[in-house]
Write an enzyme that holds these catalytic residues in place. Structure first.
Site, PDB file in Angstrom:
ATOM      1  N   SER A 182       0.823  -1.198   0.000  1.00  0.00           N
ATOM      2  CA  SER A 182       0.000   0.000   0.000  1.00  0.00           C
ATOM      3  C   SER A 182       0.862   1.255   0.000  1.00  0.00           C
ATOM      4  CB  SER A 182      -0.913   0.015   1.228  1.00  0.00           C
ATOM      5  OG  SER A 182      -1.568   1.265   1.370  1.00  0.00           O
ATOM      6  N   HIS A 183       0.526   2.218  -0.866  1.00  0.00           N
ATOM      7  CA  HIS A 183       1.253   3.490  -0.874  1.00  0.00           C
ATOM      8  C   HIS A 183       0.934   4.313   0.371  1.00  0.00           C
ATOM      9  CE1 HIS A 183       4.163   4.991  -3.614  1.00  0.00           C
ATOM     10  NE2 HIS A 183       3.519   4.641  -4.701  1.00  0.00           N
ATOM     11  N   SER A 184      -0.129   3.964   1.061  1.00  0.00           N
ATOM     12  CA  SER A 184      -0.413   4.635   2.331  1.00  0.00           C
ATOM     13  C   SER A 184       0.588   4.221   3.394  1.00  0.00           C
ATOM     14  CB  SER A 184      -1.834   4.271   2.808  1.00  0.00           C
ATOM     15  OG  SER A 184      -2.808   4.705   1.888  1.00  0.00           O
ATOM     16  N   ASN A 206       5.648   7.436   3.725  1.00  0.00           N
ATOM     17  CA  ASN A 206       5.535   7.993   2.380  1.00  0.00           C
ATOM     18  C   ASN A 206       5.904   9.468   2.450  1.00  0.00           C
ATOM     19  OD1 ASN A 206       4.729   8.950  -0.173  1.00  0.00           O
ATOM     20  ND2 ASN A 206       3.203   7.330  -0.347  1.00  0.00           N
TER      21      ASN A 206
END
Length: 415
Positions: A125-127, A287
């Site tokens: 997940s980019h989160s 991120n």
């Protein structure tokens, strides 16, 4: 594909210690150990009852690792650098029922091919992670795998999971004059407004795009740089990213054949780890990327030289400051919606400093590593060429009717 295991008889005396483990068992043991340190990867996203936003809940629900087998041989897939629909079957994809708290943040699938080779398909997940954090996580996982441990392994730096530095510092100052606007957000808004007013706007979706990889050798990139220096007539220098990004943008927009007054935009990710004051700690695992942006009309982009476009790219990079990050985060605090198809938007994601193919999960480097279909199909990925470390493989989604013209414009000045 169905699960399958293969074991080596440990009773023989002439075996390599690493052969005592199947790839799945090796990766499983390594993932378990890695999650004890990279514990956010074993958590879940959970809606905050007060503001409706998603919080990272470190609840130790774990990651997902599955094992599969196929009778397909790797040689049947052809050129691994070119996208193949079969690749989608090599990554486990959990079904999303609308409940984020049930979705794993890291999934992986190890697949044995009919020829005896393996693939490792990974989703994160980019989160949770950005590109550099994902790369560090995968390096730690590979080093902790049983096969690599049997070969000695490599000591990995410890990650820093604290998000407070970025989140607290990203709160907007009460003094509006000290806060810049995030050009990337402003430009996206303008592109959306332009698309909404275009009576001839075509309805595009992912199926409208073809994924292609273009190989730029180090010699080709140097040739392009010499062309730019020739335009300048002096001692102008530029990075490989800047010159390839400028060249790609010009070629893509020219291939689209847009009206000269149409606004077009180039956006690319910038790592803010060293842009914050103070800088984020080494090993920051979250991120930390924002988008930088350059906007012109299609006519101005075609008329301007590579050198001028490169200067605009440099200016966009240099505009990323602590205030820009604050404005960017503030803009994301507003209502969110899916981005409509915007052919005028050119997105670049630079993976050249994250050579995923070099991560040795099993018995050496991978033959190739590349992304699957992106939610934004026109994004261009810059990847390190496995056979030419200074070369760049450009994987991009192109509208089918622009493929030939883009290939012509993109390659004509570098061959």
């Amino acid at each position: 594909m169905v699960p399958q295991s293969r074991r080596v008889d440990p009773s023989t005396d002439d075996h390599d210690p690493s052969e005592l483990y199947t790839p799945h068992d090796s990766l499983k043991s390594g993932l378990e150990e890695t999650l004890s340190v990279w514990y956010p990867a074993g958590g879940r996203l959970c809606p905050n009852r007060n503001n409706g936003k998603l919080d990272l809940w470190c609840n130790n629900d774990g990651a997902v690792l599955v094992e599969a087998v196929t009778q397909v041989k790797i040689s049947q897939l052809g050129d691994l650098s070119q996208y193949n629909d079969f690749f989608e079957k090599l990554v486990y994809k959990p079904v999303f029922d609308g409940n984020f708290s049930k979705m794993p943040l890291v999934v992986a699938q190890v697949t044995k091919f009919g020829c005896g080779g393996y693939s490792i398909g990974i989703g994160a997940s980019h989160s949770l992670f950005d590109g550099p954090a994902t790369y560090d996580f995968l390096c730690a996982w590979a080093s902790n795998s049983a096969i690599m441990k049997a070969k000695g392994g490599l000591e990995q730096p410890k990650p820093v999971h604290e998000r407070g530095t970025l989140l607290m510092d990203a709160k907007l100052s009460k003094n509006p004059s000290s806060v810049s606007r995030a050009a990337a957000i402003d430009h996206l808004y303008q592109l959306i407004m332009q698309a909404g007013s275009d009576q001839n706007l075509s309805h595009m979706n992912q199926k409208s795009y073809l994924l292609r990889t273009f190989h730029l050798s180090s010699a080709m990139i140097e040739s392009l740089k010499r062309k730019v220096v020739g335009e300048r007539g002096g001692s102008f220098t530029c990075s490989s990213f800047d010159v390839v990004a400028a060249h790609l943008w010009k070629a893509r927009i020219r291939a689209l054949g847009l009206r000269k007054e149409t606004m077009v935009c180039l956006q690319f990710a910038v790592d803010t780890r060293n842009k914050m004051v103070p800088p984020l700690p080494k090993g920051f695992s979250g991120n930390a990327f924002v988008l930088a942006s350059v906007a012109l009309t299609a006519g101005a982009l075609e008329e301007q030289s590579h050198e001028t476009i490169i200067e605009r790219i440099r200016e966009a990079k240099n505009s990323i400051s602590k205030d820009y990050v604050k404005a960017y985060v503030d803009a994301l605090e507003g209502p969110q919606a899916s981005l409509p198809p915007l052919k005028e938007l050119t997105l670049v994601s630079d993976w050249t400093r994250m050579p995923f193919h070099k991560i040795s999960f099993l018995h050496g480097e991978a033959a190739y590593a590349s992304p699957l279909v992106s939610p934004i199909p026109q994004v261009a990925y810059f990847m390190q060429n496995p056979n030419d470390s200074r070369g760049i493989d450009v994987r991009i989604g192109l509208l089918s009717h622009t493929l030939d013209s883009f290939s012509h414009y993109f390659l004509k000045d570098v061959q």
